[in-house]
Enzyme design. Structure first.
Site, short mmCIF file in Angstrom:
data_model
loop_
_atom_site.label_atom_id
_atom_site.label_comp_id
_atom_site.label_asym_id
_atom_site.label_seq_id
_atom_site.Cartn_x
_atom_site.Cartn_y
_atom_site.Cartn_z
CG ASP A 147 44.05 33.72 44.83
OD1 ASP A 147 44.88 32.92 44.35
OD2 ASP A 147 43.60 34.68 44.19
C1 BGC Z 1 45.32 34.25 41.29
C2 BGC Z 1 44.28 33.18 41.06
C3 BGC Z 1 44.93 31.93 40.51
C4 BGC Z 1 46.01 31.48 41.46
C5 BGC Z 1 46.69 30.19 41.04
C6 BGC Z 1 46.53 33.73 42.04
O1 BGC Z 1 47.55 34.66 42.01
O2 BGC Z 1 44.73 35.32 42.00
O3 BGC Z 1 43.30 33.65 40.18
O4 BGC Z 1 43.97 30.93 40.33
O5 BGC Z 1 46.99 32.50 41.54
O6 BGC Z 1 47.42 30.31 39.90
#
Ligand code: BGC
Length: 761
Positions: free
Chosen positions: A280
């Protein structure tokens, strides 16, 4: 049209792979050959996913890509933006390895569909699949290859803001939604020009963060994991999702990002996952703050050892892996394994055959990316109509007549941003239809709509004032400067002159979002005071809820003439809500989460384990498990939802009362539409293992059918029950069905059920 474009583009850029290499052996041979040609830096470049934004200006990004130091980007959402990046990779880099472009296409792309909690409320997997299919086709037409979705974290704590992004509290329903979603995103293949590769997230257990506080720790027994929290990820992967995003939380003391058990033993070995894993956002770096790595070098080593293939928005791999490999601390084989997965995903998306298959040529770019003609309004409206749950309807307050004057009131009545919900991808607020607009369109020429805002969503200065939580990166919530009293007074005046009041209350979308955990589930600010004032007018009070989590709507339950849960219904939300309020659509949604009476009652999920001193309705509560200040059980149970018609259900009939191993019996009920209009309901099958070697839940959803019945129509609904539905993970984590008695419950929600019993021999 896309396929013609794709062919033209592929000829223009001389793809690495000519012709169709179909078999798995062809794929492996192609990838091994390519890896054999790559330098260490080029390999590490493939593991780097960059967020498009101010961190890296485009000229520098193009240079990095041409140097083979970037594998993909996310957050760029037009072909025109992605084309130069792909050209730098596929034409200028030494090995011409194509880029991949990712984005969070969670519930629609340019057309915004209801949030996932709303989609799950449809209990209609065709609806869930369609939302994903349309989102994928729109995003693919914008040059996107990968979506960071579906989000399939089971969540039982509504304080968690990301409850809105998931499909609710139940492992079975969430698993069904996971499957339907992956099918919708990927279509028949992630290589199709109108498909996206799905990335199931957040692996694992993110929905169980302690106290519902985002990013907090998770500590959970293996039984609970296997039984309740892991099945949806597994379902999404079994449906063919090409990727997995790793959760930000720790799992039993080890961050998911450095968790070898999770990413290697479980995901790869036990489940046989062959796709690519994404960290993530910035999660490798966060290993320092988790306190399991003392520096960036250690963080990079832990992540690659654990099995994190792609580092998202994080420079640790880029900085540290070269020297970690050179010093022998990280074997190059580990890097090769990760690169193999990244190239495998690109191969599966058809990018080696044609890097421009979703980008096309400049001549074909839409003149206006936001053009109205690119939206799928009819689909969004049809899906949104299925996503709403009617919670109350006293004296048939609904449907409303299409005449007279309706006062539309509330801070969410005309909120174009909020109705899109969080993670609304490329949706444009100016294109979304608010409740006010939807009501005006529905009454055009036959009645009159009046309007007053009535309240701000919140008056808390921490949220909209000095800390500006909701407006930190853009002005999402604009405060009306009038005092709460003045706004309410105006609303009451408007309501007095109307025949009915429709009032939209709830949360701003930023309140049901990542990092938006709450300590109260009540309507924020002066919204409830507004409702109480409106009630004094004596006019029929229709309360429309917009929110991304269950709310403690006790007063509303007892006092609203009608209460409709609409979640955040998307681009066509206002039309779809009006369709329901005026009866053009008969509501058919059912809650995918239990609604608690108070925050102190959390968790309230329906499928809790049995206990030794359960509360028994009608008996003294002393020395039983309950909260003495409050009624027992949820405000609204899982699976609940009303219709404008009524249904009856017969007793449960079993085709046999003994079930042999490998045998099957049928549980059936006759369901009848006893009202005077056609309607859909969801017939739900729950099972309870009466005695087992470990404590088992009070009941578990095992099947359901959504049925449409004409007035007076009766239909027999049959559920096959075999050993597979009776299995659970025992103390040794063996997946078994134990002999003995089982209660079969069939009902219209998790509480209103009829019961029969059979024995597994
Ligand atoms: C979130 C994810 C997301 C990623 C990219 C993160 O802050 O936890 O769910 O896919 O950002 O945008």
């Amino acid at each position: 049209m896309l396929s013609t474009l794709a062919v033209a583009a592929s000829l223009a850029c001389a793809p690495l792979l000519s012709g169709a290499a179909e078999s798995a052996t062809d794929k492996q041979a192609f990838i091994s050959d390519l890896i054999g040609k790559m330098t260490l830096d080029e390999k590490i470049g493939q593991l780097r996913l960059i967020s498009i934004g101010p961190e890296m200006p485009q000229p520098q990004l193009l240079k990095e890509i041409a140097a083979g130091r970037v594998g993909g980007t996310f957050n760029s959402i037009t072909r025109a933006e992605n084309r130069p990046l792909q050209e730098a990779a596929a034409k200028q880099s030494r090995l011409k390895i194509p880029m991949m472009f990712a984005y969070d296409v969670v519930h629609g792309h340019r057309t915004v569909f209801p949030i996932s909690l709303g989609l799950a409320s449809s209990w209609d997997m065709g609806v869930v699949e369609q939302a994903a299919r349309v989102g994928a086709s729109e995003a693919a037409a914008d040059g996107v290859d990968v979506t960071f979705a579906p989000m399939v974290d089971v969540s039982r704590d509504p304080r968690w803001g990301r409850t809105s992004e998931g499909f609710g509290e139940d492992p079975f329903l969430v698993s069904q939604c996971a499957r339907a979603s992956v099918k919708g995103f990927q279509g028949s293949s992630p290589a199709n020009a109108d498909s996206l590769m799905a990335v199931v997230k957040h692996f694992a257990l993110y929905g169980a963060v302690e106290g519902g506080r985002d990013y907090n720790t998770v500590d959970m027994s293996l039984q609970r994991m296997y039984q309740d929290y892991l099945p949806p990820y597994r379902a999404g992967l079994d449906a063919g999702a090409g990727g997995v995003m790793i959760a930000l939380n720790s799992v039993n003391g080890q961050p998911a990002t450095s968790n070898k058990w999770l990413l290697r033993d479980l995901l790869r070995k036990e489940w046989g996952f062959k796709g690519v894993t994404f960290s993530d956002h910035g999660a490798i770096d966060e290993l320092l703050r988790h306190g399991v790595a003392s520096n960036g070098r250690e963080a990079a080593r832990l992540a690659i050892e654990a099995g994190v293939d792609i580092s998202m928005a994080d420079s640790r791999y880029l900085e540290q892996l070269p020297s970690l490999v050179k010093s022998g601390e990280v074997p190059v084989g580990l890097i090769d394994d990760a690169v193999r997965e990244v190239l495998g995903a690109k191969y599966d998306m058809g990018l080696f055959q044609d890097p421009f298959r979703r980008i096309g040529t400049a001549a074909q770019d839409p003149a206006d990316v936001d053009a109205e003609s690119r939206l799928h309004r009819a689909e969004a409206r049809a899906v949104a109509r299925k996503s709403m749950v009617l919670l109350e309807n006293r004296n048939n307050a609904l449907p409303l007549k299409k005449s007279g004057t309706v006062a539309v009131i509330g801070p969410l009545a005309d909120a174009q941003i909020d109705i899109m919900g969080s993670w609304s991808a490329a949706g444009k607020p100016k294109q979304s239809v608010t409740l006010l607009q939807g009501m005006r369109d529905a009454l055009a020429g036959t009645g009159k709509i009046t309007y007053a805002r009535g309240a701000n969503i919140t008056d808390d200065t921490r949220v909209v004032g000095y800390l500006n939580f909701l407006n930190w990166d853009s002005p999402e919530v604009v405060q009306d400067k009038r005092s709460p009293g003045d706004m309410i007074e105006e609303a009451v005046r408007v309501a007095r002159d109307a025949d009915a009041i429709v009032v939209a209350v709830g949360e701003s979308r930023g309140m049901s979002h990542e990092a938006s955990s709450r300590t109260s589930l009540a309507l924020p600010g002066s919204q409830q005071t507004l409702l109480k004032a409106l009630k004094t007018t004596g006019k029929p009070l229709v309360v429309v809820l917009m929110n991304g989590r269950p709310l403690t709507v006790n007063w509303e339950k007892d006092n609203a003439d009608a209460l409709l849960e609409t979640w955040y219904a998307g681009t066509e939300g206002g039309h779809a809500i009006a369709d329901i309020l005026f009866g053009d659509e008969n509501p058919s949604g059912k809650l995918p989460v239990s609604f608690p009476r108070s925050i102190g009652q959390i968790p309230t999920y329906y499928n809790a384990l049995r206990i030794g001193r359960p509360f028994t309705p009608g008996k003294a509560p002393n020395y039983t498990s309950q909260y003495f200040e409050e009624d027992y059980g949820p405000l609204y149970p899982f699976g609940y939802g009303l219709s404008y018609t009524t249904f009856s259900m017969s007793d449960v009939r079993l085709s046999a009362t003994k079930l042999a191993r490998n045998g099957q019996l049928t549980a059936s009920v006759t369901v009848k539409n006893t009202g005077n209009r056609a309607g859909e309901t969801v017939v739900q099958l729950y099972l309870q293992d009466v005695v087992a070697s470990t404590v088992r839940p009070v009941k578990e959803l095992k099947d359901f059918r959504k049925v449409m019945l004409a007035p007076g129509e009766a239909r027999v609904i049959e559920f096959p029950v075999g050993e597979d539905k009776l299995k659970f993970y025992n103390a040794k984590l063996e997946y078994v069905a134990e002999p003995g008695d089982f209660n079969v419950q069939v009902g219209f929600d998790s509480e209103a059920v009829k019961q029969a019993r059979f024995t597994l021999e």
